[in-house]
Design an enzyme around this catalytic site. Sequence first.
Site, PDB file in Angstrom:
ATOM      1  N   GLY A 221       0.881  -0.844   0.515  1.00  0.00           N
ATOM      2  CA  GLY A 221       0.231   0.052   0.099  1.00  0.00           C
ATOM      3  C   GLY A 221       0.683   0.856   0.091  1.00  0.00           C
ATOM      4  N   GLY A 247       0.691   3.234 -10.382  1.00  0.00           N
ATOM      5  CA  GLY A 247       1.991   4.026  -9.167  1.00  0.00           C
ATOM      6  C   GLY A 247       1.214   5.180 -10.050  1.00  0.00           C
ATOM      7  N   ASP A 248       1.104   5.231 -11.531  1.00  0.00           N
ATOM      8  CA  ASP A 248       0.337   6.441 -11.989  1.00  0.00           C
ATOM      9  C   ASP A 248      -1.406   6.913 -11.348  1.00  0.00           C
ATOM     10  OD1 ASP A 248       2.600   6.649 -13.459  1.00  0.00           O
ATOM     11  OD2 ASP A 248       1.547   5.607 -14.819  1.00  0.00           O
TER      12      ASP A 248
END
Length: 306
Positions: A221, A247-248
């Site tokens: 997380g 991540g984007d």
Amino acid sequence: MILTVTPNTALDLTYRVPELVPHTAHRVEEVTERPGGKGLNVARVLAALGHECVVTGFAGGRTGAVLRELLAPLVPVDALVPIAGTTRRTIAVVDAATGDTTQLNEPGPQVTAEEWEAFLAVYEPLLREADAVALCGSLPPGVPVGAYADLVRRARAAGVPVLLDTSGEPLRRGLAARPDLIKPNADELARVTGSREPLRAARDARRRGAHSVVASLGPEGLVAVTPEGTWQAAPPSPVRGNPTGAGDSAVAALLSSLVEGLPWPDRLARAVALSTATVLAPVAGEYDAGAYEDLLPEVRVSALPD
């Protein structure tokens, strides 16, 4: 409107093979092309969430033309600056037997000083219309290593909240310009701060200039250190899949939550749910909408001592 900046755009190719075995030939079962680069991935997710987006950065050559053609139905407003060089490609090879992904990233085209000045002439007017801006990804050859620091300062001068998602020396210099938020992964944060412990590294990054820090911990997380408090957010259980673009998606979640005025625990829950749903999607840069809706109420967000 949310503005995303991707200096090093890419055409993302995903190859799916039954099993990836080194030193052998492979029969590709499926090939997918998508417009890529961090900021373009962020904008695509933001658009899917219902936010108005504008993308800028560079695009050139035949690969750049294909990228813009594929981008048009996903993000209606394209303010990419044309360059003489050819936009790079990235290749993700997905092993269907294990779910693991092998990533190959080209470095990107050479950008001239004149092309960088042309980009700045586009960036400044877009800032005046933006509710938030994300500066995303690597810098292509020719772009000054302090470019993101300059772009952060210009956003702050315009009163626009700015999120910085990069690594290495561009991140180190960008921190000194005092971005509102940075979103590195744990390894990127460690390389900048020298600390392998994510929470300590995030606190150090705040001391170096970032207003808030959200660090990705991969399957575990996120950890966030902000003026309002410190939290860790985790999915309800580990998942396997293609992590490309996860991540984007977290950046898109943080930006959308910022402009919607959500409190930090809700921002982090959205970021973890979206990034996990992206891992579960079969194509790089997409997210599984059904999985996102199921995951959102299940994300665990815990307050940590400041």
